[in-house]
Design an enzyme around this catalytic site. Structure first.
Site, PDB file in Angstrom:
ATOM      1  N   SER A 120       0.744  -1.407  -0.090  1.00 19.64           N
ATOM      2  CA  SER A 120       0.125  -0.139  -0.078  1.00 19.64           C
ATOM      3  C   SER A 120       0.906   1.241  -0.106  1.00 19.64           C
ATOM      4  O   SER A 120       1.906   1.181   0.643  1.00 19.64           O
ATOM      5  CB  SER A 120      -0.751   0.045   1.101  1.00 19.64           C
ATOM      6  OG  SER A 120      -1.540   1.314   1.489  1.00 19.64           O
ATOM      7  N   TYR A 144      -3.563   0.751   9.791  1.00 20.16           N
ATOM      8  CA  TYR A 144      -3.835   0.079   8.761  1.00 20.16           C
ATOM      9  C   TYR A 144      -2.528   0.420   7.835  1.00 20.16           C
ATOM     10  O   TYR A 144      -1.683  -0.599   7.297  1.00 20.16           O
ATOM     11  CB  TYR A 144      -4.679   0.649   7.681  1.00 20.16           C
ATOM     12  CG  TYR A 144      -4.657   0.223   6.305  1.00 20.16           C
ATOM     13  CD1 TYR A 144      -4.891  -0.920   5.951  1.00 20.16           C
ATOM     14  CD2 TYR A 144      -4.256   1.167   5.231  1.00 20.16           C
ATOM     15  CE1 TYR A 144      -4.888  -1.460   4.772  1.00 20.16           C
ATOM     16  CE2 TYR A 144      -4.089   0.691   3.782  1.00 20.16           C
ATOM     17  CZ  TYR A 144      -4.672  -0.602   3.470  1.00 20.16           C
ATOM     18  OH  TYR A 144      -4.410  -0.983   2.364  1.00 20.16           O
TER      19      TYR A 144
END
Length: 322
Positions: A120, A144
């Site tokens: 990510s 996250y």
């Protein structure tokens, strides 16, 4: 080839399942349907090369069953969304770290050729340098982001210690067909598209000048395929930005969406935009350097943000217009 795709009923995963089935490969889809949808893979169910396992990556035995006999693993399963991770960091950690480790162990034990995983752009954290270059990251800004960085660390250890070939793809704001526009954690593009289709005002967090490297799904599919089949030894056991290599502000994004939607419904041009408070954990700007992927993988993105957005809006209008 036999390819295991985790999160295969989700947005990116189902597109990957569809693509590799169309190329004649055997595909095993593992999904617990916590965020994926049966309707994403329903058209694939009649394909004899497609197998669905309704399983949880937090269970090691489920992971081992999914990768049995697999040549490649495309690991897409995760709990996405920065706001979700801020609200429930424990579950985000369980799925994104424990589940990831389970898949690595299962892939190692099954002797798969290569493990490609969804990393990510959130890994860049508070780094203000633009464009984002793979070797320069900052401090994570959300639970996250921490989980996705830990994934990269674990993949590196498994490559060095066990000889498992791994490639991480740092996705930058992927959008396109099959992306869910509903729910509390819907991504900005499908959410705005559906709202405007229904003549509802989209809400922009902040002043709209934050920018993102919005990346169409077909560019992501291309990167996964290149990562799977590259024979360049320098290209494996590393991470790549997976993006288009350009940035768009949220204000411009809404302008484009309204422009493309008015081809179907002229009244959408008059729907006003609402501005709300800035969202916690968001970075101001995100722009990827894709030089490394071009050099080592031969990546050449086929869709700009505008080209992909036209395709996506056409899909939403045909499939989700009430």
């Amino acid at each position: 080839m036999k390819i295991t795709i985790t999160g295969g009923a989700g947005f990116i995963g189902s597109n990957l399942c569809e693509y590799f089935l169309s190329k004649g490969h055997e595909v095993v889809c593992l999904d617990d349907f916590s965020t994926g949808h049966h309707y994403n893979i329903e058209p694939l169910m009649s394909n004899n090369n497609f197998t669905i396992l309704e399983s949880d990556i937090r269970n090691l035995d489920d992971c081992k069953q999914a990768v049995e006999g697999a040549d490649y693993v495309l690991h897409q399963a995760a709990l996405g969304s920065v706001p979700r991770s801020l609200k429930d960091p424990v579950t985000t950690n369980e799925v994104n770290i424990t589940g990831f480790l389970n898949m690595l162990v299962a892939a190692r034990d099954a002797g798969v050729k290569r493990f490609i995983y969804a990393a990510s752009s959130s890994t860049y954290g508070d780094s203000e340098a633009l464009p984002k270059v793979e070797e320069v990251i900052g401090n994570p800004l959300s639970p996250y982001a921490i989980t996705k960085y830990v994934n990269e660390l674990y993949a590196g250890i498994f490559s060095k210690t066990y000889g498992l070939e791994t490639i991480g793809l740092r996705y930058f704001n992927v959008f396109g067909r099959k992306q869910d526009p509903y729910g509390a954690y819907a991504a900005v593009i499908p959410k705005f598209v559906i709202q405007l289709m229904n003549h509802e005002s989209p809400v922009i967090n902040g002043d709209g000048n934050y920018s993102r490297d919005f990346t169409y799904i077909d560019n992501v599919i291309q990167m996964n395929e290149l990562a799977m089949f590259t024979s360049n030894p320098e290209a494996i056991n590393t991470v790549y930005n997976t993006a288009y290599g350009d940035c768009t502000t949220l204000n411009d994004l809404v302008k484009y969406i309204k422009e493309y939607l008015t081809a179907f419904d002229a009244a959408i041009a008059q729907v006003p935009v609402i501005y709300g408070p800035q969202r916690q954990g968001d970075i101001p700007h995100s722009l990827a350097s894709i030089d490394k992927a071009k050099r080592l993988l031969g990546y050449q993105p086929n869709y700009s943000m505008e080209e992909g957005l036209k395709e996506a809006i056409d899909w939403y209008w045909k499939n989700l217009k009430k």
